[in-house]
Write an enzyme that holds these catalytic residues in place. Sequence first.
Site, short mmCIF file in Angstrom:
data_model
loop_
_atom_site.label_atom_id
_atom_site.label_comp_id
_atom_site.label_asym_id
_atom_site.label_seq_id
_atom_site.Cartn_x
_atom_site.Cartn_y
_atom_site.Cartn_z
N GLN A 87 0.81 -1.06 -0.07
CA GLN A 87 0.06 -0.17 0.06
C GLN A 87 0.87 1.22 0.42
OE1 GLN A 87 -3.44 -0.37 3.14
NE2 GLN A 87 -4.04 -1.51 1.35
N LYS A 137 3.91 5.95 8.72
CA LYS A 137 3.14 5.97 9.96
C LYS A 137 4.54 6.16 11.14
CE LYS A 137 0.60 1.38 11.58
NZ LYS A 137 0.39 0.33 11.05
#
Lengths: 168, 589
Positions: free
Chosen positions: B120, B169
Amino acid sequence: MSEIVSKHTVSVLVDNEPGVLARVIGLISGRGYNIDSLTVAEVDAEKHISRITIVAPGTEQTVNKMISQLQRIVPVKRAANVTFENQGIEREMALVKIVSTGEKRVESMRLSDVFRARVIDTTHDSFVFELNGSPRKIDAFIDLMKPLGLSEVSRTGVVAIARGTEKM
Amino acid sequence: MVNIQMTGAQMVLQAFEDHKVDTIFGYPGGAVLPIYDELAKERDTNQPIRHYLVRHEQGASHSAEGYARSSGKVGVMLVTSGPGVTNAVTGLTDAMMDSIPIVCISGQVPTHLIGTDAFQECDAVGITRPCTKHNWLVKDINDLSRILHEAFYVASSGRPGPVLVDIPKDIQFQTGTYIGPETVKHKSYRPKLKANIDQIDDALKLIADAEKPIFYTGGGVINSGNAAVQLLREFVRLTGFPITSTLQGLGAYPGDDSQFIGMLGMHGTYEANMAMNECDLMINIGARFDDRITGKIDEFSPNSKKIHIDIDPSSINKIVKVDAPLIGDVAHVLEDSIKLWKSKVYKINKSSLKEWWKTIDKWKEKDSLKYVRDKNIIKPQHAIQRLYELTKDKDVFVTTEVGQHQMWAAQYYKFNKPNRWITSGGLGTMGFGLPAAIGAQVAHPDKLVIDIAGEASILMCIQEMSTAIQHKLPVKIFIINNQYMGMVRQWQELLHDKRYSHSYTDALPDFVKLAEAYGAKGIRAQKPIELDKAINEMIEYDGPVIFDCVVEQNENVFPMIPSGKAHNEMLLGDETEKEEISDEGKVLV
């Protein structure tokens, strides 16, 4: 406004941040303009400002349009047409490699003197000349070197600045 | 709230609070889990952020647009990395084209995986560079709060637009220093709000000298805010000049006022386009000479002087050369203009204006929006007229999809207030209307929100019905169902000898059953006689409705300026003669 297509030199002052060059050239290519030459370097280390100089062919109108679109990019501080004809000074540097011997070698050396080019590397069969000047001067030098063993050329692209007291 | 330690995910929510964001549209995924975790923790506080779970990130982007357009606030969306971002691209481009302020927060794979083709992963800032006003990839936790504040500033100032902040992240998990918005100032971006007063005076002299003037106003008036709308109304009434509007500008000036001569452009009224063609002064306020407006550029308003007020310098002289450019915010420029007009005691040329109005009234007699009613089949124009008549006493927000129904809505639904009309103009995004209606309903929970749709467009984001049901958003979807991609069919009829290549929408769902499957109400009207009752039933139902309005299949949108033609070469519906469209015109869209 002039409808004649000619080369325009555009100076762009930008915040030196990641991706800023991609934004500038992405806009230019995305809108279908061409680029003849492009130079970029930081010019203010404290404020992190870079100067991008673009040479692009176009009419006065298309180049003005390009400039106003460049001004839309958030990190672009200023953009201006600094073409020679608009009282700008343009300079470029070239490294020109000549591979030849005998009479041709001597002639290339003689001509380099006329152009005030410097020899920065040499072997028995080659020279590398360093040459500064207007793009037209460099074009002329390269043309003259073609029959004399011109092997390779590297050019910096144009840098430009306005004459006199005027500041961008 | 300055300089305190917190995680990246907490900073995102803190920045929302500092920028008074109480509503976001989003869809979770691996790379934004830390932010979603903070949303869960925050749920128990006094004023939790309301998160609207969409069913596709395109829905999030259009909902954020609908929210922003209907409220004047910044629309905020939250998506994950990779497909989350790529799905949002259509909405970001739409917001870019129509100058809608959107802040999109996207997750990214952790910094050490960037560039490794990780799961992703996509180059979010690379992909969204041309479709955002600006974007950032955050690589250092201590840059995050500054970037978030800059993002809100850039999105909402100057010519508004979408921005994207891509947050890896690991940065969301790291702890760093949060700086409050009051200490952050963008280092270079300062849009010019006030125009040069001498240039304004030059423009006013043109206005005082004009014999056949017209105001041509656009979405920039609405973006500038309520003050701009009030000032525009004051200035237009002060001069008594006729006013026309672009698609995006509808509602800035009351649609039922006698000085308003209708929308202009490809499907504008006869009087608006003729007046644009023959005027001697055009006052463009916050519009951009779009190709839908100008028609053939060489023959666009050939004898007029042009004033152009725009906050974006790159809009000036982009397509049409103007005589008096005024770069600045519409509200600021109009305020200065009105002051100067009064202090210099400028007067308009009353006798020539009277003649000009007589000419316009003659054009009006053409009644270019007339159409032939039918006893047995609902005409789409009639359906929208009835919808307008039955809802006009309420404060209604109307969104649309893209196509014939959109143009009929613009022609037959009249808007008296700004921000009530929400449509995808620049990009022309089918699937825009339903999620945009959801966004508008979120911003105005007690108002009637209608998505005027086509049966083809609605299927492009139909999954957002679930969003409406889950969040109890009673949006009304009014489908003008002609079983064709109507605008495509219309062009094929006019330009391609009626070869209707793939424009018939076959195998349509039963929209009533579809509504019921989602838990909404389905209503169908097939005969003109059923229409009013069915519309009233839709309005009165407390919940989402899909209204399947079965209409005449072959109706076309008129008037129409065919591609490559000028304003005075309009096709009117009653003309049976076949207009030849040049090859040059055919290549235009």
